[in-house]
Design a protein around this motif. Sequence first.
Motif, PDB file in Angstrom:
ATOM      1  N   THR A  39      20.322   3.506   3.175  1.00  0.00           N
ATOM      2  CA  THR A  39      20.821   3.399   1.804  1.00  0.00           C
ATOM      3  C   THR A  39      20.782   4.715   1.040  1.00  0.00           C
ATOM      4  OG1 THR A  39      18.612   2.892   0.983  1.00  0.00           O
ATOM      5  CG2 THR A  39      19.978   1.009   1.631  1.00  0.00           C
ATOM      6  N   GLY A  40      19.994   5.650   1.534  1.00  0.00           N
ATOM      7  CA  GLY A  40      19.826   6.901   0.799  1.00  0.00           C
ATOM      8  C   GLY A  40      18.919   6.746  -0.418  1.00  0.00           C
ATOM      9  N   GLU A  41      18.330   5.550  -0.587  1.00  0.00           N
ATOM     10  CA  GLU A  41      17.423   5.299  -1.709  1.00  0.00           C
ATOM     11  C   GLU A  41      15.998   5.716  -1.324  1.00  0.00           C
ATOM     12  OE1 GLU A  41      18.174   4.022  -4.778  1.00  0.00           O
ATOM     13  OE2 GLU A  41      20.243   4.308  -4.076  1.00  0.00           O
ATOM     14  N   PRO A  42      15.157   6.036  -2.345  1.00  0.00           N
ATOM     15  CA  PRO A  42      13.757   6.357  -2.023  1.00  0.00           C
ATOM     16  C   PRO A  42      13.076   5.198  -1.293  1.00  0.00           C
ATOM     17  CG  PRO A  42      14.248   7.007  -4.263  1.00  0.00           C
ATOM     18  CD  PRO A  42      15.465   6.275  -3.758  1.00  0.00           C
ATOM     19  N   VAL A  43      12.222   5.544  -0.357  1.00  0.00           N
ATOM     20  CA  VAL A  43      11.481   4.550   0.412  1.00  0.00           C
ATOM     21  C   VAL A  43      10.470   3.847  -0.504  1.00  0.00           C
ATOM     22  CG1 VAL A  43       9.700   4.366   2.204  1.00  0.00           C
ATOM     23  CG2 VAL A  43      11.729   5.773   2.591  1.00  0.00           C
ATOM     24  N   GLY A  44      10.417   2.530  -0.452  1.00  0.00           N
ATOM     25  CA  GLY A  44       9.445   1.786  -1.242  1.00  0.00           C
ATOM     26  C   GLY A  44       8.274   1.355  -0.369  1.00  0.00           C
ATOM     27  N   PRO A  45       7.193   0.899  -1.009  1.00  0.00           N
ATOM     28  CA  PRO A  45       6.016   0.468  -0.237  1.00  0.00           C
ATOM     29  C   PRO A  45       6.356  -0.575   0.829  1.00  0.00           C
ATOM     30  CG  PRO A  45       5.498   0.561  -2.580  1.00  0.00           C
ATOM     31  CD  PRO A  45       6.961   0.853  -2.456  1.00  0.00           C
ATOM     32  N   ASP A  46       7.305  -1.493   0.530  1.00  0.00           N
ATOM     33  CA  ASP A  46       7.661  -2.524   1.511  1.00  0.00           C
ATOM     34  C   ASP A  46       8.224  -1.934   2.799  1.00  0.00           C
ATOM     35  OD1 ASP A  46       6.843  -4.326  -0.298  1.00  0.00           O
ATOM     36  OD2 ASP A  46       8.859  -5.059  -0.839  1.00  0.00           O
ATOM     37  N   ASP A  47       8.940  -0.816   2.645  1.00  0.00           N
ATOM     38  CA  ASP A  47       9.547  -0.199   3.834  1.00  0.00           C
ATOM     39  C   ASP A  47       8.481   0.336   4.790  1.00  0.00           C
ATOM     40  OD1 ASP A  47      12.183  -0.558   2.853  1.00  0.00           O
ATOM     41  OD2 ASP A  47      11.923   1.199   1.557  1.00  0.00           O
ATOM     42  N   ALA A  49       5.390  -0.975   5.047  1.00  0.00           N
ATOM     43  CA  ALA A  49       4.411  -2.008   5.413  1.00  0.00           C
ATOM     44  C   ALA A  49       4.348  -2.342   6.907  1.00  0.00           C
ATOM     45  CB  ALA A  49       4.656  -3.267   4.577  1.00  0.00           C
ATOM     46  N   PRO A  50       5.469  -2.299   7.653  1.00  0.00           N
ATOM     47  CA  PRO A  50       5.329  -2.590   9.082  1.00  0.00           C
ATOM     48  C   PRO A  50       4.476  -1.555   9.828  1.00  0.00           C
ATOM     49  CG  PRO A  50       7.638  -2.716   8.409  1.00  0.00           C
ATOM     50  CD  PRO A  50       6.877  -2.112   7.269  1.00  0.00           C
ATOM     51  N   LEU A  51       4.355  -0.357   9.249  1.00  0.00           N
ATOM     52  CA  LEU A  51       3.678   0.726   9.985  1.00  0.00           C
ATOM     53  C   LEU A  51       2.259   1.022   9.511  1.00  0.00           C
ATOM     54  CD1 LEU A  51       6.523   3.384  10.434  1.00  0.00           C
ATOM     55  CD2 LEU A  51       5.763   1.620  12.042  1.00  0.00           C
ATOM     56  N   PHE A  52       2.007   0.833   8.200  1.00  0.00           N
ATOM     57  CA  PHE A  52       0.723   1.282   7.658  1.00  0.00           C
ATOM     58  C   PHE A  52       0.059   0.192   6.819  1.00  0.00           C
ATOM     59  CE2 PHE A  52       3.532   5.118   7.777  1.00  0.00           C
ATOM     60  CZ  PHE A  52       2.867   5.816   8.766  1.00  0.00           C
ATOM     61  N   PRO A  53      -1.279   0.180   6.734  1.00  0.00           N
ATOM     62  CA  PRO A  53      -1.972  -0.778   5.866  1.00  0.00           C
ATOM     63  C   PRO A  53      -1.795  -0.385   4.394  1.00  0.00           C
ATOM     64  CG  PRO A  53      -3.555   0.722   6.844  1.00  0.00           C
ATOM     65  CD  PRO A  53      -2.217   1.063   7.445  1.00  0.00           C
ATOM     66  N   PRO A  54      -2.002  -1.351   3.472  1.00  0.00           N
ATOM     67  CA  PRO A  54      -1.693  -1.121   2.054  1.00  0.00           C
ATOM     68  C   PRO A  54      -2.422   0.072   1.428  1.00  0.00           C
ATOM     69  CG  PRO A  54      -2.598  -3.352   2.417  1.00  0.00           C
ATOM     70  CD  PRO A  54      -2.437  -2.729   3.751  1.00  0.00           C
ATOM     71  N   GLU A  55      -3.679   0.283   1.788  1.00  0.00           N
ATOM     72  CA  GLU A  55      -4.424   1.396   1.158  1.00  0.00           C
ATOM     73  C   GLU A  55      -3.776   2.747   1.488  1.00  0.00           C
ATOM     74  OE1 GLU A  55      -5.724  -0.995   2.996  1.00  0.00           O
ATOM     75  OE2 GLU A  55      -7.317  -1.980   1.851  1.00  0.00           O
ATOM     76  N   LEU A  56      -3.319   2.883   2.735  1.00  0.00           N
ATOM     77  CA  LEU A  56      -2.703   4.167   3.111  1.00  0.00           C
ATOM     78  C   LEU A  56      -1.342   4.314   2.440  1.00  0.00           C
ATOM     79  CD1 LEU A  56      -3.664   4.456   6.897  1.00  0.00           C
ATOM     80  CD2 LEU A  56      -4.699   5.619   4.948  1.00  0.00           C
ATOM     81  N   ILE A  57      -0.626   3.204   2.273  1.00  0.00           N
ATOM     82  CA  ILE A  57       0.668   3.277   1.574  1.00  0.00           C
ATOM     83  C   ILE A  57       0.447   3.674   0.120  1.00  0.00           C
ATOM     84  CG2 ILE A  57       2.671   1.950   0.799  1.00  0.00           C
ATOM     85  CD1 ILE A  57       2.385   0.294   3.404  1.00  0.00           C
TER      86      ILE A  57
END
Length: 458
Positions: A39-47, A49-57
Amino acid sequence: MPDDAAVKYLLDDAELPTHWYNVVADLPTPPPPPLRPDTGEPVGPDDLAPLFPPELISQEVSGERYIEIPEPVRAVYRQWRPSPLYRARRLEQAWGTPARIYYKYEGVSPAGSHKTNTAVPQAYYNSINGITRLTTETGAGQWGTALAFACALFELSCEVWQVGASYDTKPARRTLIETFGATVHRSPSRDTISGKAFAEDHPGSLGIAISEAVEVAAADPEIKYALGSVLNHVLLHQTVIGEETLRQLDKAGETGADLVIGCAGGGSNLAGLVFPFLREKLAGNQSPRLLAVEPAACPTLTRGEYRYDFGDTAGLTPLLKMYTLGHDFVPSAIHAGGLRYHGMAPLVSHVVSQGMVDATAIPQNECFAAALEFARTEGIVAAPESAHAIAAARREASACAESGREQVIVLGLSGHGLLELGAYASYLAGGLADESPDADSPSSVDLRTALGTVPVVG
Ligand SMILES: *Cc1c(COP(=O)(O)O)cnc(C)c1O
């Protein structure tokens, strides 16, 4: 040298930093965000989530100046942190320089490099989120070793894709990673679509190995991915290095540094050392020059383009605004494996583009020559990556010798080289090839054409 001259500055357990420092809070302009390729849009925390735990995001996108280090992480850090700061008095004598040279030594960690500083919190945050397994890539083997160690402590299983050329030539590295309990795959492997796009005997690259590890993690909710450099949260974790160094210089009676040097592959040990100094500089407390040193054979900051590019070869990662040689760039097989990455941390790229941190590239023979002088005076066999920082210090020390200037030089000794003796053997046997990707043409596009590109998964 006076007999009582101090050569080592230690901090107490009680002086272990309680917080990591987030430089984003102090930058005059924010770094450009990572973008979604579709999309060319900034990456959001949801994007993420499959790779990293919430604290690191949340650390990845944080604008908070200080982030508390969890106690279970500090408990592990205490095994080797605070790490020593040494004054290189014998080296200064050998170089005949009036400069005062200090080195911050990260080789005392269980894995032998700074990478443990981020491996431990990454494994910790994953473990408290019920994750059972981490995947990762490793080039020289340092990151795979550090993550395998951290996973063992927090009872996670760990799978490492090791760059083929390194897997083939460094069996001791693989043994060390397996000793800590992780599984090692030669990359490109037959286990992933990204790997199968390449011939089985392909030498591999960090970009390919990242694609493989990301692909496996993205497909299973209980598996996450860990990266050893480049991302904001990784750089954040490394700031314990610079925070300790500031206090140790103070103990050494210095009012500040004139030059702070780190080698730069993905940029994490450099950032960890220099960002706290950058804070002091932006606050007007001291005015050190900050310097990133990269190999002439993989000159990302000095010859790359500053633009959006993928972090991996297959194009599975978000687009990162960074200095890059192109995500399909496969650097020549220099011995500083940890510096063979096509890109550079977006935060480091940003501060370099703003002129807050300088960059230089040095050929590997000069680095090994400096590392031998270092070993023969200071008694430490430096990692080939760290040798780049030593070589830059040597250039500055001889400039000081000529001008008589008494500079305070601080260099980051990111790791020891005791598992890289093959590199030292080659150097001692008569020198190494000094390659530069494009002797004739200045643009990295021409450079890639000249080198030939590897196929990219579609
Ligand atoms: C991995 C590594 C590097 C390069 O990585 P950065 O993220 O640039 O720090 C440098 N030195 C050592 C010892 C390494 O293991």
